[in-house]
Design an enzyme around this catalytic site. Structure first.
Site, PDB file in Angstrom:
ATOM      1  N   LYS A  29       0.870  -1.539  -0.416  1.00  0.00           N
ATOM      2  CA  LYS A  29       0.057  -0.042   0.428  1.00  0.00           C
ATOM      3  C   LYS A  29       0.775   1.150   0.247  1.00  0.00           C
ATOM      4  CE  LYS A  29      -4.268   1.422   2.213  1.00  0.00           C
ATOM      5  NZ  LYS A  29      -4.645   1.231   3.437  1.00  0.00           N
TER       6      LYS A  29
HETATM    7  O1  G3P Z   1      -9.086   2.672   4.280  1.00  0.00           O
HETATM    8  C1  G3P Z   1      -9.509   4.195   5.144  1.00  0.00           C
HETATM    9  C2  G3P Z   1      -9.618   4.272   6.400  1.00  0.00           C
HETATM   10  O2  G3P Z   1      -9.272   3.368   7.494  1.00  0.00           O
HETATM   11  C3  G3P Z   1     -10.175   5.452   6.810  1.00  0.00           C
HETATM   12  O3  G3P Z   1     -11.312   5.654   6.957  1.00  0.00           O
HETATM   13  O4  G3P Z   1     -13.022   6.893   8.752  1.00  0.00           O
HETATM   14  O5  G3P Z   1     -10.563   7.467   9.148  1.00  0.00           O
HETATM   15  O6  G3P Z   1     -11.812   7.818   7.299  1.00  0.00           O
HETATM   16  P1  G3P Z   1     -11.519   7.315   7.947  1.00  0.00           P
END
Ligand code: G3P
Length: 213
Positions: free
Chosen positions: A83
């Site tokens: 990644k």
């Molecule tokens: O896949 C990316 C994710 O882990 C981020 O999520 O909710 O922090 O924007 P969030």
């Protein structure tokens, strides 16, 4: 159509894998920090659990990322998807890894221009952050659709992996909008099983079933 779990919590992941419906796992440094475990230990557990596709994030400059990627590839082989960040170094490494047959996931994608460059660099997956785009007052789902349309028009085989998913609605609509994969936190995955009418209908069927005994 693939379902990935966005988590580094092996307990949560085991439960999700138990459904037989999960195709892979995505992690990131924030998710790993949350569980307070060494990333390598988490990846080893996921390998033992038989997860076939695990996004393992590298950070830093080109040299640092290349070193981390080589270590991950040599330790985890085929289950490793490297990644990478959506920046110049990330795409340089993406191009190199792709030409060597390594799966890559370019993360922190917020528009179609970024997705176009990542595809040009040979990315296996691009991760538009649906929830974080919504947070900015734009439509994350529209970005997913614009990337999916762009790939269809240009013929890129890069898969759209919708990330930053916070509700079942956003997960389902991501697929509608052309996502090949949606990675979701386990609570969203479990919510996808549920409906209040399923619950009440099931309760009634159970009551009626008992009358035969
Ligand atoms: O896949 C990316 C994710 O882990 C981020 O999520 O909710 O922090 O924007 P969030």
């Amino acid at each position: 159509m693939k379902i990935f779990i966005d988590s580094a919590n092996t307990g949560e992941i085991i439960r999700c894998l138990g459904t037989g419906l999960v195709d892979g796992v995505t992690t990131n440094p924030s998710l790993l920090r949350k569980v307070g475990k060494d990333p390598i230990e988490v990846y080893k557990s996921l390998e033992q659990l038989g997860v076939e596709d695990v996004s393992m994030e590298v950070v830093g400059n080109l040299q640092q990322m290349e070193k981390q990627a080589n270590k991950l590839i040599s330790m985890f082989g085929d289950i490793c998807t490297v990644k990478l960040p959506m920046n110049q170094d990330g795409l340089k490494l993406c191009k190199y890894l792709a030409s060597n047959g390594v799966r890559t996931n370019v993360t922190l994608i917020f528009n179609a221009a970024q997705a176009l460059l990542a595809a040009k660099a040979g990315a296996t997956y691009v991760s538009p952050f649906v929830g974080r785009i919504d947070d900015q007052g734009y439509s994350g789902l529209e970005v997913v659709r614009s990337i999916a349309d762009l790939y269809k028009t240009t013929g890129f085989s890069t898969q759209v992996l919708a990330a930053s998913i916070r509700t079942p609605h956003r997960a389902v609509r991501s697929y509608y909008n052309g996502a090949d994969v949606v990675t979701m936190p386990s609570p969203v995955f479990w919510q996808m099983f549920e409906h209040v009418l399923t619950e009440s209908g099931l309760r009634q069927f159970e009551v009626d079933y008992e009358t035969f005994n």
